[in-house]
Design a protein around this motif. Structure first.
Motif, PDB file in Angstrom:
ATOM      1  N   GLY A  63      40.283 -24.284  -8.611  1.00  0.00           N
ATOM      2  CA  GLY A  63      40.315 -25.527  -9.371  1.00  0.00           C
ATOM      3  C   GLY A  63      39.640 -26.717  -8.721  1.00  0.00           C
ATOM      4  N   ILE A  64      40.276 -27.893  -8.859  1.00  0.00           N
ATOM      5  CA  ILE A  64      39.663 -29.165  -8.489  1.00  0.00           C
ATOM      6  C   ILE A  64      39.335 -29.233  -7.008  1.00  0.00           C
ATOM      7  CG2 ILE A  64      40.063 -31.655  -8.351  1.00  0.00           C
ATOM      8  CD1 ILE A  64      41.618 -31.430 -10.959  1.00  0.00           C
ATOM      9  N   LYS A  65      40.204 -28.705  -6.163  1.00  0.00           N
ATOM     10  CA  LYS A  65      39.971 -28.765  -4.714  1.00  0.00           C
ATOM     11  C   LYS A  65      38.644 -28.102  -4.346  1.00  0.00           C
ATOM     12  CE  LYS A  65      42.043 -27.539  -0.269  1.00  0.00           C
ATOM     13  NZ  LYS A  65      43.192 -26.864   0.409  1.00  0.00           N
ATOM     14  N   THR A  66      38.396 -26.917  -4.900  1.00  0.00           N
ATOM     15  CA  THR A  66      37.153 -26.207  -4.630  1.00  0.00           C
ATOM     16  C   THR A  66      35.966 -26.954  -5.216  1.00  0.00           C
ATOM     17  OG1 THR A  66      38.312 -24.095  -4.640  1.00  0.00           O
ATOM     18  CG2 THR A  66      35.929 -24.017  -4.940  1.00  0.00           C
ATOM     19  N   ALA A  67      36.158 -27.562  -6.396  1.00  0.00           N
ATOM     20  CA  ALA A  67      35.078 -28.312  -7.034  1.00  0.00           C
ATOM     21  C   ALA A  67      34.653 -29.500  -6.181  1.00  0.00           C
ATOM     22  CB  ALA A  67      35.523 -28.784  -8.427  1.00  0.00           C
ATOM     23  N   ILE A  68      35.618 -30.254  -5.675  1.00  0.00           N
ATOM     24  CA  ILE A  68      35.314 -31.414  -4.825  1.00  0.00           C
ATOM     25  C   ILE A  68      34.612 -30.956  -3.553  1.00  0.00           C
ATOM     26  CG2 ILE A  68      36.316 -33.270  -3.441  1.00  0.00           C
ATOM     27  CD1 ILE A  68      38.518 -33.475  -5.579  1.00  0.00           C
ATOM     28  N   LYS A  69      35.114 -29.889  -2.958  1.00  0.00           N
ATOM     29  CA  LYS A  69      34.504 -29.354  -1.735  1.00  0.00           C
ATOM     30  C   LYS A  69      33.060 -28.939  -1.999  1.00  0.00           C
ATOM     31  CE  LYS A  69      35.001 -25.692   1.726  1.00  0.00           C
ATOM     32  NZ  LYS A  69      35.707 -24.446   2.090  1.00  0.00           N
ATOM     33  N   SER A  70      32.810 -28.354  -3.162  1.00  0.00           N
ATOM     34  CA  SER A  70      31.460 -27.915  -3.521  1.00  0.00           C
ATOM     35  C   SER A  70      30.491 -29.085  -3.592  1.00  0.00           C
ATOM     36  CB  SER A  70      31.492 -27.170  -4.862  1.00  0.00           C
ATOM     37  OG  SER A  70      30.204 -26.780  -5.246  1.00  0.00           O
ATOM     38  N   VAL A  71      30.935 -30.199  -4.194  1.00  0.00           N
ATOM     39  CA  VAL A  71      30.094 -31.396  -4.285  1.00  0.00           C
ATOM     40  C   VAL A  71      29.804 -31.954  -2.900  1.00  0.00           C
ATOM     41  CG1 VAL A  71      30.000 -33.791  -5.089  1.00  0.00           C
ATOM     42  CG2 VAL A  71      30.834 -31.992  -6.613  1.00  0.00           C
ATOM     43  N   LEU A  72      30.822 -31.993  -2.044  1.00  0.00           N
ATOM     44  CA  LEU A  72      30.660 -32.562  -0.706  1.00  0.00           C
ATOM     45  C   LEU A  72      29.793 -31.688   0.197  1.00  0.00           C
ATOM     46  CD1 LEU A  72      34.291 -33.878  -0.043  1.00  0.00           C
ATOM     47  CD2 LEU A  72      32.265 -35.189  -0.702  1.00  0.00           C
ATOM     48  N   GLU A  73      29.617 -30.426  -0.171  1.00  0.00           N
ATOM     49  CA  GLU A  73      28.766 -29.535   0.616  1.00  0.00           C
ATOM     50  C   GLU A  73      27.303 -29.608   0.202  1.00  0.00           C
ATOM     51  OE1 GLU A  73      30.543 -25.720   0.117  1.00  0.00           O
ATOM     52  OE2 GLU A  73      31.984 -25.993   1.760  1.00  0.00           O
ATOM     53  N   ASN A 109      28.266 -28.814  -9.936  1.00  0.00           N
ATOM     54  CA  ASN A 109      29.044 -28.370  -8.785  1.00  0.00           C
ATOM     55  C   ASN A 109      30.511 -28.773  -8.903  1.00  0.00           C
ATOM     56  OD1 ASN A 109      27.523 -27.190  -6.144  1.00  0.00           O
ATOM     57  ND2 ASN A 109      26.129 -28.337  -7.462  1.00  0.00           N
ATOM     58  N   PHE A 110      30.805 -29.774  -9.710  1.00  0.00           N
ATOM     59  CA  PHE A 110      32.204 -30.153  -9.915  1.00  0.00           C
ATOM     60  C   PHE A 110      32.789 -29.450 -11.131  1.00  0.00           C
ATOM     61  CE2 PHE A 110      35.739 -32.624 -11.502  1.00  0.00           C
ATOM     62  CZ  PHE A 110      36.474 -32.826 -10.347  1.00  0.00           C
ATOM     63  N   PHE A 111      32.240 -29.758 -12.308  1.00  0.00           N
ATOM     64  CA  PHE A 111      32.803 -29.208 -13.541  1.00  0.00           C
ATOM     65  C   PHE A 111      32.538 -27.709 -13.664  1.00  0.00           C
ATOM     66  CE2 PHE A 111      32.395 -33.723 -14.518  1.00  0.00           C
ATOM     67  CZ  PHE A 111      33.635 -33.985 -15.083  1.00  0.00           C
ATOM     68  N   GLY A 112      31.348 -27.263 -13.209  1.00  0.00           N
ATOM     69  CA  GLY A 112      31.030 -25.842 -13.268  1.00  0.00           C
ATOM     70  C   GLY A 112      31.979 -25.019 -12.418  1.00  0.00           C
ATOM     71  N   VAL A 113      32.189 -25.467 -11.185  1.00  0.00           N
ATOM     72  CA  VAL A 113      33.114 -24.765 -10.297  1.00  0.00           C
ATOM     73  C   VAL A 113      34.532 -24.832 -10.860  1.00  0.00           C
ATOM     74  CG1 VAL A 113      34.199 -24.811  -8.020  1.00  0.00           C
ATOM     75  CG2 VAL A 113      31.736 -25.042  -8.216  1.00  0.00           C
ATOM     76  N   TYR A 114      34.902 -25.986 -11.417  1.00  0.00           N
ATOM     77  CA  TYR A 114      36.257 -26.129 -11.957  1.00  0.00           C
ATOM     78  C   TYR A 114      36.507 -25.107 -13.071  1.00  0.00           C
ATOM     79  CZ  TYR A 114      40.152 -27.803 -14.717  1.00  0.00           C
ATOM     80  OH  TYR A 114      41.322 -27.862 -15.430  1.00  0.00           O
ATOM     81  N   TYR A 115      35.565 -25.011 -14.032  1.00  0.00           N
ATOM     82  CA  TYR A 115      35.784 -24.092 -15.157  1.00  0.00           C
ATOM     83  C   TYR A 115      35.652 -22.634 -14.734  1.00  0.00           C
ATOM     84  CZ  TYR A 115      36.362 -27.630 -18.704  1.00  0.00           C
ATOM     85  OH  TYR A 115      36.869 -28.656 -19.457  1.00  0.00           O
TER      86      TYR A 115
END
Length: 298
Positions: free
Chosen positions: A147-157, A134-140
């Motif tokens: 980028g990173i903002k969406t990745a962090i949000k994905s993990v927190l969801e 959810n972090f690295f997959g979303v980031y790439y």
């Protein structure tokens, strides 16, 4: 053949039931996967971390997973540079070869092969890999867009993230749940594996294969099903691990591409057809690779 019949075949039958059901009834997968993500999986994760005595083996698991992740990303970057692939295609290859299906596929295989203790390790890997994906997959998938903002949000969801935190707090502060609560949690947790297996079968039924890029698919199959477990075997050699954990990590590394990556590829337009193709083909080919791997590991 005995390993195939006792371990792999029951898993394939459940996948096939989900695949056939979706082809027949065209159900809303989102509703079922939401039930799994927000209710069943958090219950299973909470029970596992609430009952498990965390030790150095779990730290080894975390370090191992990050080493494998970065090695696979590095291999994809080298391949993409040498073959002059676009950034979008590089992202698609990373999505489909770096992130394995350690949840829907890996957890039931390990449960059938190595029993409850192996399954406890597998659930921990499931949570860790889900957070990493959810972090690295979303980031790439989204680099250049969110980028990173969406990745962090994905993990927190992710509800399982909070299930881990709550379970660990209960452990550290020695908070004991009443028996009625643990019974209710266990009742829900017990349905998780069958549900996520059926969901994978349904997801595979929804994958639309249009244009095959066979050279890229062949690369994806080799990296996901052969290079990844070989790297895993090399990494565990340098750790002092529980032999059972070593087997669980290698088998998890040999799983086909995670079905979730197709959703990321579609959402962020990171070569969705290629990612879907590699996910489907690695899942089919894994039938031929998982059985001999289990036999070799014992």
């Amino acid at each position: 053949m005995k390993i195939f019949i006792q371990v792999v075949l029951p898993v394939l039958v459940i996948f096939a039931s989900g695949y056939g059901l979706q082809k027949w009834k065209k159900l809303d997968i989102r509703s079922i996967s939401t039930l799994s993500l927000y209710v069943a999986t958090p219950a299973m994760v909470f029970r596992t971390f609430y009952e498990t005595d965390l030790n150095i083996q779990y730290m080894n698991m975390v370090v191992f997973s990050f080493i494998l992740l970065f090695l696979l990303i590095f291999i994809n970057k080298i391949y993409s540079r040498l073959t002059k692939q676009s950034e979008s295609l590089e992202s698609g290859l990373i999505l489909s070869t770096v992130f394995m299906n350690s949840g829907n596929y890996g957890a039931p295989i390990i449960l059938f092969a190595y029993g409850e203790m192996g399954f406890h390790y597998s659930v921990s890997i499931l949570v860790l890999h889900a957070i990493m994906m959810n972090f690295f997959g979303v980031y790439y998938a989204a680099r250049g867009q969110a980028g990173i903002k969406t990745a962090i949000k994905s993990v927190l969801e992710m509800p399982p993230t909070y299930a881990v935190i709550v379970a660990l707090l209960f452990q550290w502060f020695d908070i004991k749940l009443p028996e009625t609560a643990t019974s209710a949690i266990s009742l829900v947790a017990d349905v998780t594996i069958p549900v996520i297996m059926i969901v994978l079968g349904m997801q595979l039924a929804e994958i639309k294969l249009k244009q095959f890029k066979w050279d890229k698919i062949a690369y994806g199959v080799v990296v996901r099903l052969f290079v990844s477990p070989l790297l895993a075997a090399g990494i565990v050699y340098f750790f002092q691990m529980d032999p059972l954990l070593e087997k669980v990590l290698i088998v998890s590394a040999a799983m086909p591409s995670a079905a979730t990556t197709t959703l990321y590829a579609l959402q962020f337009d990171a070569e969705p057809e290629l990612v879907s193709s590699i996910t489907f083909i690695t899942t089919i080919f894994s039938i031929l690779t998982i059985t001999p791997l289990l036999y070799i590991l014992g």
